[in-house]
Design an enzyme around this catalytic site. Structure first.
Site, PDB file in Angstrom:
ATOM      1  N   GLU A 126     -30.384  16.440  11.711  1.00  0.00           N
ATOM      2  CA  GLU A 126     -29.590  16.465  12.943  1.00  0.00           C
ATOM      3  C   GLU A 126     -30.091  17.542  13.898  1.00  0.00           C
ATOM      4  OE1 GLU A 126     -26.751  15.288   9.538  1.00  0.00           O
ATOM      5  OE2 GLU A 126     -28.468  16.624   9.817  1.00  0.00           O
TER       6      GLU A 126
ATOM      7  N   HIS B  15     -32.695  20.772   9.448  1.00  0.00           N
ATOM      8  CA  HIS B  15     -32.022  19.561   8.988  1.00  0.00           C
ATOM      9  C   HIS B  15     -32.273  18.452  10.007  1.00  0.00           C
ATOM     10  CE1 HIS B  15     -28.837  21.627   6.217  1.00  0.00           C
ATOM     11  NE2 HIS B  15     -30.050  22.159   6.078  1.00  0.00           N
TER      12      HIS B  15
END
Length: 157
Positions: A56, A54
């Site tokens: 992040e 992802h």
């Protein structure tokens, strides 16, 4: 305030670029320390066949690599969308002090990125979750923690 808008714009631009270039999901993130971007990332789940890639997580990995530490105390993260449970956990583990996000998890759900089932599962007792979880060999595993506690080589985190 203006700096924050610049960093958020960068996270959103990463997300849009990812969509336009068909590299992955519509998510972007940047990690900032002392007013400088030290890590950035866009969702790479489909590009890398890695469900943990992802935006992040990608940004955190770049920041920790650049700084040579797993501790991102003093950093902020800007995410184009409210983080999923995995990313939120990573943000806490990295000790990032502040999270800014643009779109909400409800906005993401409308685009078929719905993680509400994960939050619902967390709230259930283990034996009621969809994921079958069976404990085994606890005594053997506890010995590893005992070895850790006795080790003079351990690095707390």
């Amino acid at each position: 305030m203006e700096d924050r808008k610049v960093f958020m714009k960068e996270a959103i631009t990463l997300a849009l670029s990812n969509v336009e270039n068909s590299h992955g999901g519509p998510f972007g993130a940047v990690v900032v320390k002392e007013g400088k971007v030290i890590g950035s990332g866009a969702n790479q789940v489909t590009a890398s066949n890695d469900p943990t890639a992802h935006a992040e997580i990608v940004a955190i990995r770049e920041a920790t690599s650049k700084l040579g530490t797993f501790d991102l105390t003093g950093c902020e993260i800007y995410a184009s969308c409210e983080p999923c449970p995995m990313c939120l956990g990573a943000i806490y583990w990295a000790k990032i002090g502040k999270l800014y996000y643009a779109a909400t998890k409800d906005d993401a759900a409308k685009a078929d990125f719905d993680d509400s089932h994960i939050y619902q599962e967390f709230a259930l007792p283990k034996n009621e979750r969809a994921l079958v979880s069976l404990q085994m060999m606890r005594d053997d595993a506890v010995k590893v923690f005992e070895a850790w506690n006795k080790s003079d080589q351990k690095v707390p985190y």
